[in-house]
Design a protein around this motif. Sequence first.
Motif, PDB file in Angstrom:
ATOM      1  N   ASP A 189       0.864  -1.191   0.000  1.00  0.00           N
ATOM      2  CA  ASP A 189       0.000   0.000   0.000  1.00  0.00           C
ATOM      3  C   ASP A 189       0.893   1.231   0.000  1.00  0.00           C
ATOM      4  O   ASP A 189       1.646   1.449   0.953  1.00  0.00           O
ATOM      5  N   ILE A 190       0.778   2.032  -1.046  1.00  0.00           N
ATOM      6  CA  ILE A 190       1.655   3.200  -1.172  1.00  0.00           C
ATOM      7  C   ILE A 190       0.834   4.463  -0.920  1.00  0.00           C
ATOM      8  O   ILE A 190      -0.174   4.694  -1.587  1.00  0.00           O
ATOM      9  N   ASP A 191       1.266   5.217   0.056  1.00  0.00           N
ATOM     10  CA  ASP A 191       0.594   6.482   0.359  1.00  0.00           C
ATOM     11  C   ASP A 191       1.586   7.608   0.076  1.00  0.00           C
ATOM     12  O   ASP A 191       2.516   7.847   0.855  1.00  0.00           O
ATOM     13  N   LEU A 192       1.393   8.279  -1.037  1.00  0.00           N
ATOM     14  CA  LEU A 192       2.360   9.298  -1.452  1.00  0.00           C
ATOM     15  C   LEU A 192       2.297  10.526  -0.542  1.00  0.00           C
ATOM     16  O   LEU A 192       3.313  11.171  -0.285  1.00  0.00           O
ATOM     17  N   LYS A 193       1.109  10.844  -0.053  1.00  0.00           N
ATOM     18  CA  LYS A 193       0.983  12.030   0.813  1.00  0.00           C
ATOM     19  C   LYS A 193       1.708  11.808   2.139  1.00  0.00           C
ATOM     20  O   LYS A 193       2.391  12.691   2.650  1.00  0.00           O
ATOM     21  N   ALA A 194       1.505  10.618   2.682  1.00  0.00           N
ATOM     22  CA  ALA A 194       2.134  10.309   3.972  1.00  0.00           C
ATOM     23  C   ALA A 194       3.577   9.836   3.800  1.00  0.00           C
ATOM     24  O   ALA A 194       4.251   9.546   4.787  1.00  0.00           O
ATOM     25  N   LYS A 195       4.038   9.742   2.591  1.00  0.00           N
ATOM     26  CA  LYS A 195       5.387   9.246   2.271  1.00  0.00           C
ATOM     27  C   LYS A 195       5.656   7.914   2.983  1.00  0.00           C
ATOM     28  O   LYS A 195       6.634   7.758   3.709  1.00  0.00           O
ATOM     29  N   ASP A 196       4.744   6.987   2.743  1.00  0.00           N
ATOM     30  CA  ASP A 196       4.846   5.716   3.460  1.00  0.00           C
ATOM     31  C   ASP A 196       4.372   4.566   2.565  1.00  0.00           C
ATOM     32  O   ASP A 196       3.458   4.737   1.759  1.00  0.00           O
ATOM     33  N   MET A 197       5.043   3.423   2.705  1.00  0.00           N
ATOM     34  CA  MET A 197       4.568   2.209   2.039  1.00  0.00           C
ATOM     35  C   MET A 197       4.337   1.171   3.130  1.00  0.00           C
ATOM     36  O   MET A 197       5.112   1.105   4.086  1.00  0.00           O
TER      37      MET A 197
END
Lengths: 301, 415
Positions: free
Chosen positions: B314-322
């Motif tokens: 799961d890639i969350d670009l806003k939270a800069k987290d995978m």
Amino acid sequence: MVVAKHDARVCWITGNYTERTAQIERVKEHLGKHELFSFHEEDLLSFVLMQIEQFSCFSDQRLVILNGWPEFKGPKKAAAKKLISVLSTVTSDCVVILNNLKYDSKDPKDFKQPLNKIARVYHFADSFKFFDAVRLVSEIFEKKEKSIDRDDATLLVDSITSTPDFGDRVVDPDRLLLMIREKNAQHVSKSEIIRDIQSVPKLKREGLNFHTKMNKAVTKDGKQQFVYSYFAIEKAIAPASVYPRNRLLAIRQALGEAILKVRSTNSDSQAMTCFESVIMLICNVWGLDKSSFLRKEIRYI
Amino acid sequence: MEFTAKAKKLLDGLFPAIAIATKGVVSDCPTGFRMMLQATNKELKATAHGGRLASKMGIDNHNVEDLDYNCKTEGSITVNASHFADAINSFPHAEALKIKANKSELKISQISKTDEYQTMPVYDEVVKLPRMASDFDKEISIRRDVFLHGKTRVFFAVGDREDREQFFYWALRTNKDYARFIAGTGARFAVLDIKGKSFLQTQGKSEILFPKEQTDVIISILKRIEETDIVIKQAKRDKDIPDQIIVECGDIRMFLVAFDPTIKYINEDKLLDAKKDVCLTTHVEDWLYATKGMTATYTDEFKDQHTVYPSSLDIDLKAKDMVLKTNTPLKANRHIPIRKIVEKNGSVDVLTLKCIGPFLAEVPTYSAKEGEVEFLLNNSSEPVFIRHAEKSNTMQGLNESFISFFATLNPDGSS
């Protein structure tokens, strides 16, 4: 029977071999350039399902053909459920063909009903009734702009008709369609066949391994030698009139598989079982399905 | 035939022929597992042909130090190569051996103790090499260490399904000052590019495909040769001569034959050169424990019942987290921080990639221990590209770039 859904990505095709194969070819043609994945009984269901769900790196279209129920450790109902679940979400870059996949269940909800909802279904006949077969022969000849009178069509169908214990006489569609194709081809007489076979030259092996060359064998006085004599061919042709063509093909297939098996086993009893299965097939005691164990393990070529 | 030589040195010298005769042998090849020895006053020659790989070599007191080869009677015999190697190996390594053969058997005895001996039958068949081509349309000369390194980096990815024959091969592609090693299964590929001066000579663009089964034999032989360069050439197709690839290094010449020369390998450039909308930079250290966590959920019990090990990212670009997740009976939920994001059109905020877990586990395995790992992707249905972290200066004076890419799974699927 054909149930067509224009947007379906799954095809369920059952029935006689000839029409199934023709339908698969039509799908291939319709898809154009595609990546083909073909699976059989020896493949694992989880692997097959993964292949259906995995996008391709290179091709815009994938065609996945299941030629039998893949192996699954568990009841068939569970396998059917998993398959249906994956087939329900097939993506637009993939077409799945269930080629003669059969599922015997009293409850159509297990497989048939859910599949009918998501698939284009093609149920071709497993057998024709006698008079339907005669009509079909006439229709096919007509399509090919050739004529056959009703008596000849009846005679042709009659030659391959079998009568079950109860009910009407039936005709094997594959044999019928094959025979029509043959009759449409150039007629060749027995004497012509013998003459052709007689002209096959005898070859002589020269050199070893990868340097091996096959040259025409000649006698001491320079005359060319041939493989078969007239009498040998006459004798060999006899079984052709005893066995129907599909039986001969079955025997040939079983022989090929038995040889592979015998060469790859150290067990005398396994080898003997292989030979026995071929003999049973030749003697018409077994069908090809009974010798299926021959092709269940690893192939060596 | 009769000659004497020291046990260990004889075995070392004949290693290439023994390896070719016994490894990667094509089943039912009549010369498989056999080796022909020809003793001459000048040298001892050995010929082996495993069906797809063949070689003829000569050893003497000059090219094998301390061999102490001495031919008493010239002649030739064919023996089972592994029986021969096992018999020689059964004597003390420094011992001088007498090897004598007649038409029916070969006898190996210790010179110091003549009643200590081993025998083995000899075969009538002669082991012959394929006829060598004279016209080659591809020729590559490459530094041996670069070739060995390139093969080692990509070979793990080579295919294993017989119905996809082209992926039973891996490819070496070359151009001026540039070599590419590529292997894959059809679903996942590994690509190593090496650029630099003076490590390669090639006639324009060239491609040579190596069959998987014989690669390890070739590599094991090349590793033992102390030469700088390898010459690889592929013959022009000719109906009178078998299709062949010749690998030459020092005194050794190996013939690869009986491969399918019509096989066309994939064109990966189309994919590699295509624009990618999102580039995520991560640190390889962050992958190490996350993928260990993922692998821990693929228990032996799970592996017994499954052949496919899915995972999701799961890639969350806003939270800069995978978040790397598995959903087997055991579950993993592991975070991988995104250090940098380069996004072309800015339309994506979150993305879920479903893929084969072991493909992700390869990130720390085939990267350097430290450094940046880049993820390049467009969406959840197109291939994902991973530019691995590189050790600095692995190949002196050369630049290398290692990319793997893989196909994803249907995010709406049931895997």
